[in-house]
Design a protein around this motif. Structure first.
Motif, mmCIF file in Angstrom:
data_model
loop_
_atom_site.group_PDB
_atom_site.id
_atom_site.type_symbol
_atom_site.label_atom_id
_atom_site.label_comp_id
_atom_site.label_asym_id
_atom_site.label_seq_id
_atom_site.Cartn_x
_atom_site.Cartn_y
_atom_site.Cartn_z
ATOM 1 N N GLU A 226 51.344 36.591 37.797
ATOM 2 C CA GLU A 226 50.328 37.554 38.247
ATOM 3 C C GLU A 226 48.933 37.063 37.908
ATOM 4 O OE1 GLU A 226 52.967 41.677 37.800
ATOM 5 O OE2 GLU A 226 51.936 40.818 36.055
ATOM 6 N N GLN B 268 48.987 47.264 31.187
ATOM 7 C CA GLN B 268 47.814 46.704 31.864
ATOM 8 C C GLN B 268 47.754 45.176 31.832
ATOM 9 O OE1 GLN B 268 44.886 48.716 29.433
ATOM 10 N NE2 GLN B 268 44.249 46.821 28.458
ATOM 11 N N ARG C 147 45.405 49.352 35.021
ATOM 12 C CA ARG C 147 46.358 49.233 36.127
ATOM 13 C C ARG C 147 46.304 47.827 36.714
ATOM 14 N NH1 ARG C 147 46.388 54.427 40.032
ATOM 15 N NH2 ARG C 147 47.510 52.829 41.212
ATOM 16 N N LYS C 148 47.465 47.180 36.727
ATOM 17 C CA LYS C 148 47.519 45.814 37.248
ATOM 18 C C LYS C 148 47.280 45.759 38.755
ATOM 19 C CE LYS C 148 51.595 44.707 35.500
ATOM 20 N NZ LYS C 148 52.731 43.823 35.088
ATOM 21 N N ASP C 149 47.623 46.843 39.468
ATOM 22 C CA ASP C 149 47.557 46.797 40.927
ATOM 23 C C ASP C 149 46.138 46.816 41.472
ATOM 24 O OD1 ASP C 149 47.362 49.420 39.954
ATOM 25 O OD2 ASP C 149 48.131 50.300 41.806
ATOM 26 N N ILE C 150 45.154 47.157 40.653
ATOM 27 C CA ILE C 150 43.775 47.200 41.152
ATOM 28 C C ILE C 150 42.841 46.268 40.376
ATOM 29 C CG2 ILE C 150 43.981 49.519 42.127
ATOM 30 C CD1 ILE C 150 42.460 50.560 39.671
#
Length: 275
Positions: free
Chosen positions: A260, A254, A218-221
């Protein structure tokens, strides 16, 4: 675990009882282990020269020294992209030589060693091959540094004993990498075992890194997990970067894009944990 390992005679080569000081791996401009941290980044799979140049240039601009990229891909499904093979390694060497980076790529069998050795600086042994003992023995007879990933369901003792196979053959240039283990949890791709980091640092003298891309999926974490890994004592972080993850041939969800990646890198640098 500690008491059990101490009963081995003689002490395990990976253990602090055999060697109390940290192992530091120096290769070209890269230093892994010791007092500084290392960020290893690059695409899950090498797909083209243009793709790799874009990523490698971003890493170089950020001051990174190590590029990762897969050419031989062990995939769960035989219908998924299996990598470009030797052609991918040729692309990696060409790009890395041009831009000035150290390279890491996975090998899956003993018959890939001689071919891969011509192109890459560090052999990666993936999670699925952590207990491929013939492969571990073979890379142990090379002079290449080895990045050994923890198996999907491996205990820390099994992980350390896998590294022991490599050192037993005479190669002490080994790095351990926690990449998440398989549990019942579905919120993440795997479960990042933060406790593994201080335990491995306590038990072994080898550098310990954390792959936040595979452990979380997961990119958000990625950033908070990377910070947690550094706070727990990790020597470095691995993260997957792709110019356009939406069209990536593997692990699309991912991988982070270039913007980013820069945000991730800035977050690490500003955390006070990365040095």
């Amino acid at each position: 675990m500690s008491d059990k390992l101490q009963q081995e005679k003689p002490p395990l080569l990976v253990s602090r009882h055999h060697k109390s000081e940290d192992t530091i791996i120096n290769i070209k401009e890269a230093v892994i282990g010791g007092s500084s941290h290392t960020l290893i980044a690059g695409p899950c799979s090498i797909e083209s020269r243009a793709q790799l140049v874009t990523v490698a240039s971003a890493l170089k601009e950020a001051g990174l020294t190590v590029l990762r990229g897969g050419a031989f891909k062990p995939r769960t499904s035989p219908y998924d992209f299996q990598g470009l093979g030797e052609e991918g390694l040729k692309i990696m060497k060409d790009v890395a030589d041009e831009i000035g980076l150290v390279t890491i790529s996975e090998i899956m069998s003993t018959n890939q060693i001689d071919t891969a050795a011509r192109y890459i600086d560090i052999f990666q042994i993936g999670a699925r091959n952590m207990q491929n003992y013939d492969l571990l023995k073979a890379v142990g007879q090379t002079k290449k540094p080895i990045l050994l990933k923890r198996g999907l369901s491996a205990t820390l003792e099994e992980f350390m004993l896998a590294a022991e196979y490599i050192l037993h053959q005479g190669n002490d240039q080994v790095m351990l990498i926690e990449r998440g283990i398989r549990t019942f949890e579905k919120a993440t791709r795997n479960t990042l075992d933060i406790s593994a980091i201080p335990l491995l640092k306590q038990e072994t003298h080898l550098p310990v890194l954390v792959d936040v891309s595979h452990s979380t999926g997961r990119k958000d974490i990625l950033l908070p997990c990377a910070k947690a890994a550094l706070a727990a004592g990790a020597d470095g972080i691995m993260v997957e970067v792709h110019p356009d993850p939406s069209i990536a041939l593997s692990d699309a969800k991912q991988q982070v894009n270039i913007d980013e990646f820069h945000a991730f890198w800035k977050g690490l640098c500003n955390s006070g944990l990365y040095h």
